[in-house]
Write an enzyme that holds these catalytic residues in place. Sequence first.
Site, PDB file in Angstrom:
ATOM      1  CE  LYS A 150       6.172   5.065 -17.416  1.00  0.00           C
ATOM      2  NZ  LYS A 150       6.877   4.457 -16.173  1.00  0.00           N
ATOM      3  CG  ASP A 197       4.996   3.715 -13.646  1.00  0.00           C
ATOM      4  OD1 ASP A 197       4.849   4.494 -13.053  1.00  0.00           O
ATOM      5  OD2 ASP A 197       6.451   2.806 -13.771  1.00  0.00           O
TER       6      ASP A 197
HETATM    7  O1  C5P Z   1       4.947   0.156  -7.257  1.00  0.00           O
HETATM    8  P1  C5P Z   1       5.703  -1.334  -8.291  1.00  0.00           P
HETATM    9  O2  C5P Z   1       6.643  -2.492  -8.063  1.00  0.00           O
HETATM   10  O3  C5P Z   1       6.813  -0.418  -9.333  1.00  0.00           O
HETATM   11  O4  C5P Z   1       7.142  -0.330  -7.688  1.00  0.00           O
HETATM   12  C1  C5P Z   1       9.462  -0.867  -7.779  1.00  0.00           C
HETATM   13  C2  C5P Z   1      10.003  -0.168  -6.862  1.00  0.00           C
HETATM   14  O5  C5P Z   1      10.724   0.803  -7.076  1.00  0.00           O
HETATM   15  C3  C5P Z   1       9.360  -0.179  -5.620  1.00  0.00           C
HETATM   16  O6  C5P Z   1      10.110  -1.282  -4.671  1.00  0.00           O
HETATM   17  C4  C5P Z   1      10.017   1.171  -4.741  1.00  0.00           C
HETATM   18  O7  C5P Z   1      11.373   0.008  -4.080  1.00  0.00           O
HETATM   19  C5  C5P Z   1      10.338   2.212  -5.614  1.00  0.00           C
HETATM   20  N1  C5P Z   1       9.295   2.960  -5.845  1.00  0.00           N
HETATM   21  C6  C5P Z   1       9.382   3.740  -5.297  1.00  0.00           C
HETATM   22  N2  C5P Z   1       8.224   4.691  -4.795  1.00  0.00           N
HETATM   23  C7  C5P Z   1       6.763   4.965  -6.021  1.00  0.00           C
HETATM   24  C8  C5P Z   1       6.916   3.514  -6.949  1.00  0.00           C
HETATM   25  C9  C5P Z   1       8.449   2.701  -6.438  1.00  0.00           C
HETATM   26  O8  C5P Z   1       9.882   3.913  -3.987  1.00  0.00           O
HETATM   27  N3  C5P Z   1       6.091   5.722  -5.785  1.00  0.00           N
END
Ligand code: C5P
Length: 268
Positions: free
Chosen positions: A10, A120
């Site tokens: 991606k 994602d």
């Molecule tokens: O959801 P995921 O585990 O992929 O996200 C990893 C980290 O990225 C989250 O814990 C957060 O700190 C940050 N994040 C964020 N805003 C988003 C996506 C991710 O702050 N929209």
Amino acid sequence: MTSKVFAPAKINLTLHVTGQRNDGYHLLDSLVVFADLGDRLWFTPQDHLSLKVTGPFADGVPADERNLVWKAAKSVGHTAAITLEKNLPHGAGIGGGSSDAAAVLRHFGKGENAALLGADVPVCLAGRAQRMQGVGDELTGVLGLPALHAVLVHPGVHVPTPEVFKALKDNQNSAMSKVLPSPETTLDFIDWLSSQRNDLEVPAVSAAPEIKSALDAINRCAGTMLSRMSGSGSTCFGLFENSTDAQQAARSIGTAQSHWWVRSCVLT
Ligand code: C5P
């Protein structure tokens, strides 16, 4: 019978950070596309879940409940013998683990709770060009974009996503235009992309200067029209008018930096 599913890389062609929710998650406006290279998964029916990880990036990837593939299968209550071929560097801003999890949900035909597996995963489940807004959960399909010839460069460093978001100085940045343009040619498309941003690039470069080295290496290649980081890094991409230039760029960067992961590809 064994079935095979492709989990493409991606790429965030743009990533504008437009705000932050009370729970800390950031509001995004991102144009996401997918590459013609990625991980591969094989599923063979059996009465319990098992996972084998192979491929050039298998090292250090857990083959148990810590793996998003395992979590995705568990979340939909299905079992299989799964083989995951890791061709993409992980934790690299190109959605490796998320795309793998999305491939599992796609295989089992269940995607309702994709967002619970990671911000994602929904966009990877869509698997084709999307405008991604909200915290990653608001998706709008984008049709008719010209394909892009690209080089992907991972300079071998890993920067944890939360660290990059935390280092972002200003999280109230402008969104993309309300209506995205409909470029007819690759050049028009790249021209418009050049006026957009990845707001995470500056904090990621501060955390890992190797990312700047990757961007510089892309910019030094003949025919580079745009260089940018994808996601929260550290993979960067370069865009070219044609496949010859993209392949030549991959060869020259790969020769100069033999320890980096460098690939040419097509983004659609
Ligand atoms: O959801 P995921 O585990 O992929 O996200 C990893 C980290 O990225 C989250 O814990 C957060 O700190 C940050 N994040 C964020 N805003 C988003 C996506 C991710 O702050 N929209």
